[in-house]
Design a protein around this motif. Structure first.
Motif, PDB file in Angstrom:
ATOM      1  N   LEU A  57       0.749  -1.410   0.059  1.00  0.00           N
ATOM      2  CA  LEU A  57       0.145   0.126  -0.099  1.00  0.00           C
ATOM      3  C   LEU A  57       0.772   1.190   0.098  1.00  0.00           C
ATOM      4  O   LEU A  57       0.125   2.653  -0.143  1.00  0.00           O
ATOM      5  N   GLY A  58       2.166   0.836   0.027  1.00  0.00           N
ATOM      6  CA  GLY A  58       3.252   3.023  -0.249  1.00  0.00           C
ATOM      7  C   GLY A  58       3.400   2.931   1.378  1.00  0.00           C
ATOM      8  O   GLY A  58       3.731   4.101   1.441  1.00  0.00           O
ATOM      9  N   PHE A  59       2.292   2.723   2.463  1.00  0.00           N
ATOM     10  CA  PHE A  59       2.521   3.242   3.333  1.00  0.00           C
ATOM     11  C   PHE A  59       3.725   2.684   4.586  1.00  0.00           C
ATOM     12  O   PHE A  59       4.567   1.799   3.763  1.00  0.00           O
ATOM     13  N   SER A  60       3.780   3.299   5.926  1.00  0.00           N
ATOM     14  CA  SER A  60       5.288   3.173   6.305  1.00  0.00           C
ATOM     15  C   SER A  60       4.653   2.097   7.596  1.00  0.00           C
ATOM     16  O   SER A  60       3.924   1.437   7.227  1.00  0.00           O
ATOM     17  N   HIS A  61       6.274   1.849   7.766  1.00  0.00           N
ATOM     18  CA  HIS A  61       5.819   0.644   8.281  1.00  0.00           C
ATOM     19  C   HIS A  61       5.265   0.859   9.733  1.00  0.00           C
ATOM     20  O   HIS A  61       4.204  -0.427  10.428  1.00  0.00           O
ATOM     21  N   ALA A  62       5.416   1.523  10.291  1.00  0.00           N
ATOM     22  CA  ALA A  62       4.613   1.536  11.555  1.00  0.00           C
ATOM     23  C   ALA A  62       2.668   2.270  11.619  1.00  0.00           C
ATOM     24  O   ALA A  62       1.867   1.837  12.296  1.00  0.00           O
ATOM     25  N   SER A  63       2.637   2.571  10.443  1.00  0.00           N
ATOM     26  CA  SER A  63       1.149   2.506   9.839  1.00  0.00           C
ATOM     27  C   SER A  63       0.632   0.984   9.299  1.00  0.00           C
ATOM     28  O   SER A  63      -0.578   0.246  10.090  1.00  0.00           O
ATOM     29  N   GLY A  64       1.518   0.037   9.062  1.00  0.00           N
ATOM     30  CA  GLY A  64       1.099  -1.038   8.937  1.00  0.00           C
ATOM     31  C   GLY A  64       0.955  -2.026   9.723  1.00  0.00           C
ATOM     32  O   GLY A  64      -0.027  -2.404   9.620  1.00  0.00           O
ATOM     33  N   VAL A  65       1.545  -1.503  10.981  1.00  0.00           N
ATOM     34  CA  VAL A  65       1.315  -2.780  12.819  1.00  0.00           C
ATOM     35  C   VAL A  65       0.535  -1.940  12.954  1.00  0.00           C
ATOM     36  O   VAL A  65      -1.001  -2.443  13.388  1.00  0.00           O
ATOM     37  N   LEU A  66      -0.323  -0.325  12.841  1.00  0.00           N
ATOM     38  CA  LEU A  66      -1.579   0.468  13.322  1.00  0.00           C
ATOM     39  C   LEU A  66      -2.681  -0.592  12.842  1.00  0.00           C
ATOM     40  O   LEU A  66      -3.395  -0.726  13.749  1.00  0.00           O
ATOM     41  N   ILE A  67      -2.972  -0.397  11.687  1.00  0.00           N
ATOM     42  CA  ILE A  67      -3.972  -1.320  10.792  1.00  0.00           C
ATOM     43  C   ILE A  67      -3.499  -2.384  11.589  1.00  0.00           C
ATOM     44  O   ILE A  67      -5.120  -2.715  12.000  1.00  0.00           O
ATOM     45  N   VAL A  68      -2.653  -3.075  11.346  1.00  0.00           N
ATOM     46  CA  VAL A  68      -3.107  -4.417  12.387  1.00  0.00           C
ATOM     47  C   VAL A  68      -3.645  -4.385  13.040  1.00  0.00           C
ATOM     48  O   VAL A  68      -4.339  -5.326  13.455  1.00  0.00           O
ATOM     49  N   GLY A  69      -2.539  -4.113  13.892  1.00  0.00           N
ATOM     50  CA  GLY A  69      -3.200  -3.675  16.066  1.00  0.00           C
ATOM     51  C   GLY A  69      -4.746  -3.460  15.667  1.00  0.00           C
ATOM     52  O   GLY A  69      -5.575  -4.219  16.609  1.00  0.00           O
TER      53      GLY A  69
END
Lengths: 66, 626
Positions: free
Chosen positions: B151-163
């Motif tokens: 999706l082109g997001f940062s690592h942190a936003s990936g982790v946040l979405i999953v969380g």
């Protein structure tokens, strides 16, 4: 709280085969590289056997422990 | 590597996440009581539960990590497959049935069924929390790894979405919806891996034009531009040539005045340069080339055409493959260079254990080198049966017969998947689509080498894989806190309703902790972290589980001591290992105090020993009149 005896026998059998695999990989790399069947190395054959055997023993257990 | 975000991938991804959310809400709307929330009323059908076992177990690490490891190092990745599956034998034959008969919701319940001791509940709850968190870290890291290119997001936003998504799933629905999520995801994963494998076999092998790359004479390389003199790159090993377009080619010197072209990524103050130019796809920028190819096939042919499953493996064993080594070099001014160098390896060598950095000790000469390998194989074997999120799944079916049937179903699905990982990994290794800087992306990139929609679907499935496993883990942790800690250790008298409410608050808290850890540990290798989680689980939980079942003299003091010592010693060993020194703290690995990195072979027997000694020293338990 009993485990059927047959379960423990099957477990012991699998453990033995698994330990054999660990020992071969660690101490007999030459054996692992041999290609006795269909041109495939023992490393692959043994690994696939371990996966297949797990399912076979599990299915066998379903029949035996009824 | 720079990934281009495709609208299709985003569309598929959003659809899948929404589908999972709506489904979990719909399926879980009836679960209001505590037994419904934590154990799905014990009414899940054995087949659904069996596939859900596969869903729980085939985590991001299994799918992304193992495929990636096989794609880069061959057989060593398959060792994980073998060990992970073998662990189910311990689960089925030794642990599952007694646990089902003794427990209600949690692993603590089962251990404590005979003793009614607050100490056991406390120890079991702490070990469940520690193992769950340890296992959560790689899942969250995997989520970040996936979402970045997708999706082109940062690592942190990936982790946040999953969380956030996972916490919503767990809070709205509990075990019923978690089970269905796992069922759907487990089924999809195996089905699509089967599809991918078929496509790999139909494609066969092909030597791409221009390969193998032969080393060039140093004099020829020098004629292309201006030779750079740089103390960071000593001229006896390296040759750097500035090209007319501004890029810097870095060659590694070989014997006989020949050189081999490498790819170099340099990071300085947060900026990333590839071969001396800014990383990107525009003009004046540069990106890493995709890699992974067969350089010679048996019989000197350049293409094989479609192959059967056995012929595929045999052909691979007789081929030569170009693989890439990675070397990190710290340069002046805080710059770090990563050098990727190609080399030719025989397929036969890649199908033997010991080709990767993790397992290279197995080809070493000292016993300590080999112990690392033996220890990890032992931990994988013993760890499965001790994982809290797997243990709680025994409480979601009706009776012991259903436990057996669902375990056998699970073993079948998981075993099939692990056989497929071998084809996926070797297929990726020869697909020409690998990102040399990211092992975890091998499986999705393999899919992209076939078609963009397949890439989108595989990525979305991998993402739901993370969702499913994380929700199971959070549920296990929440159950341990509410059921074991609040109710039994602190003696709070909670109604069913209050238990479920408290469980949801705990789930939110665990979710937040997991998100923080996922961001902090971004750089760590996913499948390696999972290996450690298995070590801790096996050391802390297995001795007490097994001894309780098979040794009548076991006492509550023995169990408490074994859990605590097993957990503490394996954690301490890991924190002091060479691998942690190198990857976690960035210290010199030679200074680590423990001789090898995987603690299992020492700490699992230690747990048993502690249990036996402490049990013998403590008073014999009084048999209740029954």
């Amino acid at each position: 709280m009993r485990t059927p005896r047959v379960a423990l026998w099957l477990f012991a059998l699998y453990l033995l085969v698994y330990l054999g695999f660990m020992a071969l990989a660690a101490f007999a790399p030459g054996v692992m590289a041999a290609t006795p069947l269909a041109g495939l190395p023992i490393s692959l054959l043994y690994g696939l056997t371990l996966i297949g055997l797990a399912f076979i023993l599990a299915a066998l257990y379903l029949r035996l422990a009824r | 590597m720079v990934y281009v975000t495709s609208p299709l991938a985003v569309g598929v991804f959003v659809t899948v996440v929404l589908f999972v959310l709506v489904l979990s809400w719909w399926l879980g709307r009836g679960a209001t009581s505590a037994s419904g929330y934590y154990a799905a009323h014990g009414q899940i059908h054995w087949f659904v539960n069996g596939i859900a076992f596969a869903g729980d177990y085939l985590s991001a690490a299994s799918f992304l990590g193992i495929c990636g490891m096989i794609a880069f190092y061959g057989y060593d990745g398959f060792l994980y497959s073998i060990g992970y599956l073998a662990g189910w034998i311990v689960a089925l034959f030794v642990v599952a049935e007694p646990l089902k008969q003794m427990g209600k919701f949690t692993f603590g319940d089962a251990l404590d069924a005979r003793f009614h001791s607050r100490g056991i509940k406390l120890a079991a709850a702490v070990s469940t929390l520690v193992v769950s968190l340890f296992y959560l870290i790689p899942q969250m890291v995997g989520a970040g790894v996936l979402i970045k290119p997708l999706l082109g997001f940062s690592h942190a936003s990936g982790v946040l979405i999953v969380g956030i998504v996972v916490t919503i799933i767990v809070v709205t629905a509990g075990m019923v919806s978690t089970t269905w999520v796992q069922f759907i995801k487990g089924g999809l994963l195996v089905a699509f891996c089967l599809l991918l494998t078929t496509m790999i076999l139909r494609r066969g092998f092909e030597v791409p034009p221009g390969l193998p790359v032969t080393p060039v004479a140093a004099s020829l390389a020098q004629q292309q531009g201006r030779v750079i003199v740089d103390p960071d790159w000593p001229a006896d090993t390296w040759l750097q040539v500035q090209q007319p377009d501004g890029a810097t080619r870095t060659y590694r010197r070989l014997p006989g005045d020949q050189v081999r072209l490498t790819q170099v990524v340099t990071t300085v103050n947060g900026a990333t340069l590839v071969d001396g130019l800014p990383q990107g796809l525009e003009g004046g920028q540069r990106d890493l080339a995709t890699v992974g190819a067969v350089t010679a096939l048996p019989g000197g042919v350049t293409t094989t055409g479609p192959l059967g499953p056995v012929a595929f493996l045999r052909t691979f064993n007789e081929s030569t493959i170009e693989t890439w080594t990675t070397e990190r070099r710290v340069l002046q001014g805080g710059r770090v260079a990563t050098v990727y160098t190609p080399r030719e390896q025989t397929g036969a060598d890649l199908l033997q254990p010991g080709a990767s950095p993790t397992f290279k000790g197995v080809r070493g000469t000292t016993l300590f080198d080999k112990l690392d390998f033996l220890s990890l194989m032992l931990a994988l074997f013993a760890g499965t049966a001790s994982l809290p999120h797997i243990l709680i799944r025994y409480y979601t079916v009706k009776d012991v017969m259903a436990v057996r049937k669902s375990t056998v179903t699970g073993i079948g699905a998981i075993g099939l998947f692990y056989v497929l990982t071998l084809y996926l990994g070797l297929g990726a290794m020869t697909s020409g689509a690998l990102d040399v800087s990211n092992t975890n992306m091998a499986a999705p990139l393999l899919a992209r080498s076939f078609s963009e929609p397949l890439f989108a679907v595989i990525s979305a499935i991998a993402f739901t894989t993370v969702l499913g496993t994380v929700s199971g883990l959070i549920l296990a942790a929440s159950g341990a806190v509410v059921h074991d800690l609040l109710t039994h250790v602190w003696g709070m008298d909670l109604t069913d309703d209050a238990k479920v409410r408290a469980g949801k608050w705990v789930a939110v808290a665990v979710g937040i902790v997991a998100m923080v850890l996922g961001v902090v540990f971004e750089k760590l290798n996913v499948s390696f972290l999972v290996g450690w989680a298995f070590n801790v689980a096996a050391s802390a939980n297995l001795p007490s589980l097994v001894m309780l079942l098979f040794w009548k003299r076991t006492t509550k003091e023995g169990i408490i001591a074994a859990i605590m010592v097993g957990m503490a010693s394996s954690l301490a060993w890991i924190l002091c290992s060479a691998q942690a020194y190198k990857d976690v703290y960035g210290w010199a690995p030679e200074t680590a105090p423990v001789p090898f990195s995987q603690p299992g072979i020492v700490t699992i027997p230690l747990g048993f020993l502690v249990l036996i000694v402490v049990s013998l020293l403590s008073p014999r338990r009084v048999e209740p009149a029954a």
